[in-house]
Write a protein that holds these residues in place. Structure first.
Motif, PDB file in Angstrom:
ATOM      1  N   ASP B 162      -8.252   6.614   0.811  1.00  0.00           N
ATOM      2  CA  ASP B 162      -9.141   5.536   0.132  1.00  0.00           C
ATOM      3  C   ASP B 162     -10.888   5.770   1.541  1.00  0.00           C
ATOM      4  N   GLY B 163     -10.368   5.926   2.718  1.00  0.00           N
ATOM      5  CA  GLY B 163     -11.580   5.540   3.787  1.00  0.00           C
ATOM      6  C   GLY B 163     -12.060   6.601   3.497  1.00  0.00           C
ATOM      7  N   GLU B 164     -12.137   7.934   2.544  1.00  0.00           N
ATOM      8  CA  GLU B 164     -13.256   8.720   2.187  1.00  0.00           C
ATOM      9  C   GLU B 164     -13.831   8.447   1.322  1.00  0.00           C
ATOM     10  N   LEU B 165     -14.019   7.298   1.327  1.00  0.00           N
ATOM     11  CA  LEU B 165     -14.926   6.458  -0.169  1.00  0.00           C
ATOM     12  C   LEU B 165     -15.778   6.053   0.260  1.00  0.00           C
ATOM     13  N   ASP B 166     -15.955   5.613   1.900  1.00  0.00           N
ATOM     14  CA  ASP B 166     -16.799   5.849   2.607  1.00  0.00           C
ATOM     15  C   ASP B 166     -18.087   6.610   2.866  1.00  0.00           C
ATOM     16  N   GLU B 167     -17.461   8.013   2.556  1.00  0.00           N
ATOM     17  CA  GLU B 167     -18.155   8.961   3.107  1.00  0.00           C
ATOM     18  C   GLU B 167     -19.261   9.525   1.931  1.00  0.00           C
ATOM     19  N   ASN B 192      -3.678   2.985   0.775  1.00  0.00           N
ATOM     20  CA  ASN B 192      -3.262   2.340   2.298  1.00  0.00           C
ATOM     21  C   ASN B 192      -4.040   1.043   2.334  1.00  0.00           C
ATOM     22  N   ALA B 193      -5.426   0.960   2.067  1.00  0.00           N
ATOM     23  CA  ALA B 193      -5.855  -0.167   2.832  1.00  0.00           C
ATOM     24  C   ALA B 193      -6.214  -0.084   4.091  1.00  0.00           C
ATOM     25  N   LEU B 194      -5.811   1.009   4.558  1.00  0.00           N
ATOM     26  CA  LEU B 194      -5.991   1.043   6.270  1.00  0.00           C
ATOM     27  C   LEU B 194      -7.403   2.460   6.580  1.00  0.00           C
ATOM     28  N   GLN B 195      -7.356   1.848   8.114  1.00  0.00           N
ATOM     29  CA  GLN B 195      -9.130   3.009   8.604  1.00  0.00           C
ATOM     30  C   GLN B 195      -8.908   3.282   9.602  1.00  0.00           C
ATOM     31  N   ALA B 196      -9.377   4.107  10.537  1.00  0.00           N
ATOM     32  CA  ALA B 196      -9.048   4.076  11.823  1.00  0.00           C
ATOM     33  C   ALA B 196      -9.306   2.839  12.976  1.00  0.00           C
ATOM     34  N   ASP B 197     -10.227   1.917  12.378  1.00  0.00           N
ATOM     35  CA  ASP B 197     -10.857   1.005  13.020  1.00  0.00           C
ATOM     36  C   ASP B 197     -10.410  -0.726  12.283  1.00  0.00           C
ATOM     37  N   GLY B 198      -9.367   0.090  10.559  1.00  0.00           N
ATOM     38  CA  GLY B 198      -8.618  -1.675  10.126  1.00  0.00           C
ATOM     39  C   GLY B 198      -8.608  -1.748   9.107  1.00  0.00           C
ATOM     40  N   LYS B 199      -8.385  -2.412   9.077  1.00  0.00           N
ATOM     41  CA  LYS B 199      -8.015  -2.811   6.930  1.00  0.00           C
ATOM     42  C   LYS B 199      -9.102  -2.752   6.286  1.00  0.00           C
ATOM     43  N   LEU B 204     -15.735  -1.406   5.882  1.00  0.00           N
ATOM     44  CA  LEU B 204     -16.476  -1.113   5.354  1.00  0.00           C
ATOM     45  C   LEU B 204     -15.964  -0.943   3.359  1.00  0.00           C
ATOM     46  N   ARG B 205     -16.284  -2.186   2.960  1.00  0.00           N
ATOM     47  CA  ARG B 205     -15.425  -2.538   1.466  1.00  0.00           C
ATOM     48  C   ARG B 205     -15.705  -1.431   0.491  1.00  0.00           C
ATOM     49  N   THR B 206     -14.961  -1.254   0.094  1.00  0.00           N
ATOM     50  CA  THR B 206     -14.886   0.340  -1.154  1.00  0.00           C
ATOM     51  C   THR B 206     -14.625  -0.243  -2.498  1.00  0.00           C
ATOM     52  N   GLU B 207     -14.297  -1.770  -2.495  1.00  0.00           N
ATOM     53  CA  GLU B 207     -14.137  -2.452  -3.887  1.00  0.00           C
ATOM     54  C   GLU B 207     -15.095  -2.261  -4.521  1.00  0.00           C
ATOM     55  N   PRO B 208     -14.989  -2.620  -5.727  1.00  0.00           N
ATOM     56  CA  PRO B 208     -14.323  -2.056  -6.730  1.00  0.00           C
ATOM     57  C   PRO B 208     -13.719  -0.671  -6.955  1.00  0.00           C
ATOM     58  N   VAL B 209     -13.027  -0.464  -6.402  1.00  0.00           N
ATOM     59  CA  VAL B 209     -12.293   1.255  -6.514  1.00  0.00           C
ATOM     60  C   VAL B 209     -13.051   1.855  -8.101  1.00  0.00           C
ATOM     61  N   LEU B 210     -12.083   1.150  -8.829  1.00  0.00           N
ATOM     62  CA  LEU B 210     -12.039   1.949 -10.627  1.00  0.00           C
ATOM     63  C   LEU B 210     -13.468   1.361 -10.583  1.00  0.00           C
ATOM     64  N   ASP B 211     -13.887   1.120 -10.682  1.00  0.00           N
ATOM     65  CA  ASP B 211     -15.234   0.734 -11.913  1.00  0.00           C
ATOM     66  C   ASP B 211     -16.106   2.356 -11.273  1.00  0.00           C
ATOM     67  N   LYS B 212     -16.107   2.100  -9.602  1.00  0.00           N
ATOM     68  CA  LYS B 212     -16.941   3.196  -9.418  1.00  0.00           C
ATOM     69  C   LYS B 212     -16.869   4.023  -9.762  1.00  0.00           C
ATOM     70  N   GLU B 268       3.034  -3.759  12.222  1.00  0.00           N
ATOM     71  CA  GLU B 268       1.615  -4.004  12.210  1.00  0.00           C
ATOM     72  C   GLU B 268       0.749  -2.247  12.009  1.00  0.00           C
ATOM     73  N   LYS B 269      -0.077  -2.751  10.931  1.00  0.00           N
ATOM     74  CA  LYS B 269      -0.020  -1.311  10.321  1.00  0.00           C
ATOM     75  C   LYS B 269      -1.548  -1.050  11.260  1.00  0.00           C
ATOM     76  N   ALA B 270      -1.301   0.553  11.714  1.00  0.00           N
ATOM     77  CA  ALA B 270      -2.471   1.267  12.568  1.00  0.00           C
ATOM     78  C   ALA B 270      -2.631   2.618  12.402  1.00  0.00           C
ATOM     79  N   HIS B 271      -3.845   3.235  12.439  1.00  0.00           N
ATOM     80  CA  HIS B 271      -3.699   4.526  11.883  1.00  0.00           C
ATOM     81  C   HIS B 271      -2.679   5.460  12.713  1.00  0.00           C
TER      82      HIS B 271
END
Lengths: 339, 302
Positions: B162-167, B192-199, B204-212, B268-271
């Protein structure tokens, strides 16, 4: 696409003919010069007739990179990727992995600046046969820095595995295309498109990937040149003869891997050495030659004819070539000043 | 040497049998992941555990390949875009018989064929060099085009995060796949709703992913990526849709970092998840206990 911005100063009385910024892809051919239409497009079609693995891709610049000739001849082997250069080159790498031989065209600025990461990691690192075709290399458009790829070779020279070719004319392009297709790894061709000057047919010359060629001998000066500047170098050499200056011209269309042996053999003499390139003075032919000389312990002064390390103006190509020192007159003056 | 072709699952297998086969593969792969993580003392264990079910579904159910001949021309291609998930992919390659299990302990070591970030030039069965995120789907578009042009029936799977959806390049490729009607391409997005810098929703909000994805012209399904039954059903639907309409498919998989190991699921979730030396054995025991309890209850319910 055309623009009509005036380039020269406005003169109120006795107006001079106003040079205009030409169409985006201006011709740098001299009036009346022999030219060949779309040599890249036709060479790619010819190569594709012999090699069924060749495919063509573009990012919404097929007509402006002569790829439209290929698209018309082989519609089923042509892929329009849209104005999406990262996709263009990532997809070209993916296609190459399946065994086809892609030629992917866009402008050099977009290939070098925008899609570098994709070319570097997806094509060059796995050493895939992806052939980058970059239009408007160096100063071949009057549109200003957004379109002028004045530093493309500087960017690309650092990429391992990449072969870089800077052709002079239609002869170079026609002969280079099948060799690029046949070479194993990725390549970058500094495309000249449209009606491209035909110059090297008058010399005893054939393009050989990775080789520099001595086009003419001369006792006083050695020009080491690539790309369209070889055409200018040959013209300048003729004019310098009228000043009793005898000039040799060494054409180095392959910038990487560089044929240091041939070039060093020519510059390691008492003659004045001049490099000529359609590229910024940073990181291109001048520095390639200088580095090869320094590495071999050849202590020579080298005079660079190159674009300055600055963002260039918009305007008409003849104006800009004169302004930035690529014109024959400026070359002749630079040589006479240095002798 | 006999060349065997692993065809997805035997056509006669019931969904229940396929699920059991994939779950067993995922279980073994999670152990491989923990062993690799322990040998290296670190690694992207949390992500590999969350993606194990998806990777098992691909390798134990979907992919056609020849373990003895990873370069076999007719193989389906699995492109790992997220280079750091390599630890999970190596586990899958071991499960598939392409990389020897004994070699897994070299993960991340000098001169190993299994570097921390996956590269095609190092590892058999690794189709691309991922890691510079946002590349995988662009390459996958070209792979799918190239295969189709040459008349191959092979399919292309691209695993991305999901992080790659930023690109932006991911969306260039999404549009390209639709434009070229690449029915032989399936994208799998690990959410997994997790990226290097956090949730993800704070980075960077990617939702609504399905619609995109739907807006880009893809056949979209969103499933619990740790529910093997749901995953297999989604792969089946994707294949049917591709067959019928020639559309590219995307399966959006909501997954849980550290899945299968409660100690890590609750951490605690971490990259880059920190696991202490004494905890690896606890992780393995929890993984085994959970799997055994689940298979026992499934056995009873039969």
């Amino acid at each position: 696409m055309t623009a009509t911005t005036a380039a020269g100063p406005t003169v109120k009385t006795a107006p001079k003919p106003k040079l205009k910024t030409s169409a985006m892809i201006a011709s740098f051919a001299d009036p009346g010069q022999k030219t060949t239409p779309a040599p890249f497009g036709h060479a790619l079609v010819k190569a594709a007739q012999e090699n069924e693995k060749i495919v063509g891709l573009t990012a919404d610049l097929g007509k402006y990179t002569d790829m439209h000739i290929f698209a018309k001849a082989f519609p089923e082997r042509f892929f329009q990727m849209g104005m999406a250069e990262q996709l263009l080159f990532g997809a070209a790498a993916g296609m190459a992995q399946t065994g086809v031989v892609p030629f992917a065209s866009t402008y050099s600025v977009f290939a070098a600046r925008r899609a570098y990461d994709f070319l570097c990691l997806d094509a060059a690192e796995p050493n895939l046969n992806v052939n980058i075709v970059g239009g408007l290399p160096g100063l071949t458009t009057g549109y200003g820095p957004s379109h002028q790829a004045t530093e493309d070779m500087a960017i690309f020279r650092g990429m391992p595995n990449l072969t870089i070719v800077d052709p002079c004319d239609s002869v170079d392009i026609e002969q280079a295309v099948p060799q690029l297709a046949a070479s194993e790894g990725p390549t970058y061709l500094r495309l000249l498109r449209g009606n491209v000057p035909t110059v090297l047919d008058e010399y005893d010359y054939t393009f050989e990937l990775g080789k520099a060629k001595v086009l003419r001998g001369g006792n006083d000066v050695v020009f080491v040149s690539s790309g369209l500047m070889t055409m200018r170098a040959l013209q300048a050499a003729k004019e310098l003869a009228a000043h009793n200056v005898d000039v040799a011209v060494v054409h180095t269309p392959t910038i990487k891997p560089f044929d240091a042996e041939t070039v060093l053999g020519e510059i390691n003499t008492d003659r004045l050495v001049v490099t000529l390139e359609n590229h910024t003075v940073v990181g291109g032919l001048f520095e390639t030659v200088a580095a090869a000389a320094a590495r071999a312990g050849v202590a020579k002064r080298i005079l660079p004819v190159a674009l300055p390390d600055e963002f260039l103006h918009a305007g008409a190509l003849p104006t800009l070539h004169e302004r930035y020192g690529l014109s024959v007159d400026r070359i002749v003056a630079a040589v006479l000043g240095a002798l | 040497m006999t060349i065997t072709e692993t065809v997805r699952a035997p056509e006669t297998a019931s969904l229940q049998e396929r699920v059991a086969r994939v779950e067993a593969a995922a279980y073994r792969m999670r152990h491989h992941v923990l062993n690799m993580g322990e040998a290296q003392g670190q690694g992207y264990v949390g992500q590999a555990l969350d993606a194990a079910d998806v990777l098992a579904a691909v390798y134990a159910d979907q992919l056609r390949y020849r373990a003895e001949d990873p370069e076999w021309e007719g193989r389906d291609r699995f492109l790992l875009s997220t280079g750091h998930y390599a630890i999970g992919h190596y586990a899958a390659l071991a499960e598939a018989g392409i990389v020897p299990v004994d070699e897994l302990e070299t993960y991340g070591s000098d001169d190993s064929r299994l570097p921390m970030s996956g590269m095609s030039t190092y590892t058999p069965g690794m189709e691309i060099s991922g890691g510079s995120l946002g590349h995988g789907l662009t390459i996958a578009v070209g792979t799918a085009l190239g295969l189709r042009l040459q008349g191959s029936g092979a399919r292309v799977f691209n695993f991305l995060s999901d992080g790659e959806l930023d690109e932006g390049s991911t969306w260039e490729a999404a549009m390209g796949a639709h434009h070229h009607q690449l029915g032989n391409l399936t994208a799998i997005v690990d959410i997994n709703a997790l990226q290097a810098d956090g949730k993800t929703d704070t980075v960077l909000r990617t939702e609504p992913v399905l619609d995109k994805w739907a807006a880009c012209g893809w056949f979209v399904q969103r499933v619990d990526g740790n529910d093997v039954g749901a995953l297999l059903a989604a792969f089946d639907s994707a294949a049917a849709k591709a067959e019928a309409e020639g559309k590219p498919s995307v399966i959006l998989c909501d997954t849980k970092v550290g899945r299968g190991v409660p100690l890590l699921e609750d951490r605690e979730k971490a990259h880059f998840m920190r696991i202490d030396e004494h905890e690896w054995q606890i992780c393995r025991e929890q993984l085994t206990a959970g799997y055994e309890a689940r298979t026992a209850s499934e056995g009873e319910s039969k």
